[in-house]
Design a protein around this motif. Structure first.
Motif, mmCIF file in Angstrom:
data_model
loop_
_atom_site.group_PDB
_atom_site.id
_atom_site.type_symbol
_atom_site.label_atom_id
_atom_site.label_comp_id
_atom_site.label_asym_id
_atom_site.label_seq_id
_atom_site.Cartn_x
_atom_site.Cartn_y
_atom_site.Cartn_z
ATOM 1 N N ASP A 106 0.859 -1.180 0.000
ATOM 2 C CA ASP A 106 0.000 0.000 0.000
ATOM 3 C C ASP A 106 0.904 1.242 0.000
ATOM 4 O OD1 ASP A 106 -2.205 1.618 0.118
ATOM 5 O OD2 ASP A 106 -2.351 1.525 2.310
ATOM 6 N N PRO A 107 0.823 2.105 -1.035
ATOM 7 C CA PRO A 107 1.728 3.258 -1.089
ATOM 8 C C PRO A 107 1.376 4.343 -0.079
ATOM 9 C CG PRO A 107 0.233 3.304 -2.954
ATOM 10 C CD PRO A 107 -0.011 2.015 -2.227
ATOM 11 N N GLY A 108 0.188 4.328 0.507
ATOM 12 C CA GLY A 108 -0.158 5.318 1.513
ATOM 13 C C GLY A 108 -1.025 6.444 0.972
ATOM 14 N N PHE A 109 -1.171 6.554 -0.311
ATOM 15 C CA PHE A 109 -1.984 7.610 -0.916
ATOM 16 C C PHE A 109 -3.190 6.969 -1.589
ATOM 17 C CE2 PHE A 109 2.395 9.181 -1.086
ATOM 18 C CZ PHE A 109 2.247 10.322 -0.322
ATOM 19 N N LYS A 110 -4.358 7.606 -1.405
ATOM 20 C CA LYS A 110 -5.555 7.070 -2.019
ATOM 21 C C LYS A 110 -6.319 8.216 -2.664
ATOM 22 C CE LYS A 110 -9.554 4.235 -1.268
ATOM 23 N NZ LYS A 110 -10.380 3.509 -0.321
ATOM 24 N N VAL A 111 -6.732 8.018 -3.887
ATOM 25 C CA VAL A 111 -7.486 9.012 -4.638
ATOM 26 C C VAL A 111 -8.938 8.565 -4.631
ATOM 27 C CG1 VAL A 111 -7.756 10.086 -6.903
ATOM 28 C CG2 VAL A 111 -5.486 9.457 -6.089
ATOM 29 N N PRO A 112 -9.887 9.505 -4.404
ATOM 30 C CA PRO A 112 -11.298 9.110 -4.416
ATOM 31 C C PRO A 112 -11.704 8.550 -5.782
ATOM 32 C CG PRO A 112 -11.023 11.327 -3.514
ATOM 33 C CD PRO A 112 -9.694 10.897 -4.031
ATOM 34 N N ASP A 113 -12.746 7.717 -5.753
ATOM 35 C CA ASP A 113 -13.234 7.105 -6.993
ATOM 36 C C ASP A 113 -13.730 8.180 -7.952
ATOM 37 O OD1 ASP A 113 -12.668 4.651 -5.971
ATOM 38 O OD2 ASP A 113 -14.691 4.349 -5.135
ATOM 39 N N HIS A 114 -13.414 8.039 -9.236
ATOM 40 C CA HIS A 114 -13.826 8.944 -10.325
ATOM 41 C C HIS A 114 -13.382 10.390 -10.087
ATOM 42 C CE1 HIS A 114 -16.155 5.593 -11.786
ATOM 43 N NE2 HIS A 114 -16.781 5.501 -10.616
#
Length: 166
Positions: A40-48
């Motif tokens: 897990d890179p630690g960064f998450k972008v919201p869907d769409h």
């Protein structure tokens, strides 16, 4: 040209550090284990998120909020500044700072330039400089004209053509 015995070269010119190949396998395996542990890179972008990003930016840029404009020069400030300027202008234009001029303070060059530019004749100059009581026979009785002075005057101020025609 010498061929420098190229067919007899035993050394390639490249060297590796000592024990390089002994530790190579350990280093490659530790890199692989590290990559598996950190999945897990630690960064998450919201869907769409990237689908609607352009529309959101354009909407924010195109929205113009009306702000209250405060003018720099309103009537009240303009009235104050213009009244102060008028007071300073009147102060410098009043005759408080003027000095009385007299004939001793007049520059000779200024008078000469005035006479030249105004094309004044001898009668106007005499009327400006002398009053009626200034010219009298007594003022000329003390002056003696010698023959050398008269001759010098004619030599300096006249030419032969002037003397012949007159």
């Amino acid at each position: 040209m010498k061929t420098n015995k190229l067919h007899n070269i035993n050394d390639s010119g490249f060297k590796t550090p000592e024990d390089y190949f002994n530790n190579l396998e350990d280093r490659v395996l530790s890199n692989i284990k590290l990559n598996e542990a950190v999945s897990d890179p630690g960064f998450k972008v919201p869907d769409h998120y990237f689908d609607s990003l352009e529309n959101k930016i354009l909407n924010q840029v195109s929205e113009k909020e009306t702000t209250k404009v405060i003018p720099l020069f309103n009537r009240k400030n303009l009235l104050y500044v213009s009244s102060i300027a008028a007071a300073v202008l009147l102060l410098f234009n009043l005759s408080i700072f003027e000095t009385q001029s007299d004939w001793d303070n007049i520059d000779l060059e200024t008078v000469e330039n005035y006479i030249i530019t105004e094309n004044l004749g001898s009668e106007e100059i005499a009327s400006l400089l002398l009053e009626d009581g200034d010219i009298s026979e007594e003022s000329f009785s003390d002056i003696e004209f010698t023959d050398e002075a008269v001759e010098g005057y004619f030599l300096e101020n006249t030419s032969v053509e002037d003397l012949i025609t007159n």
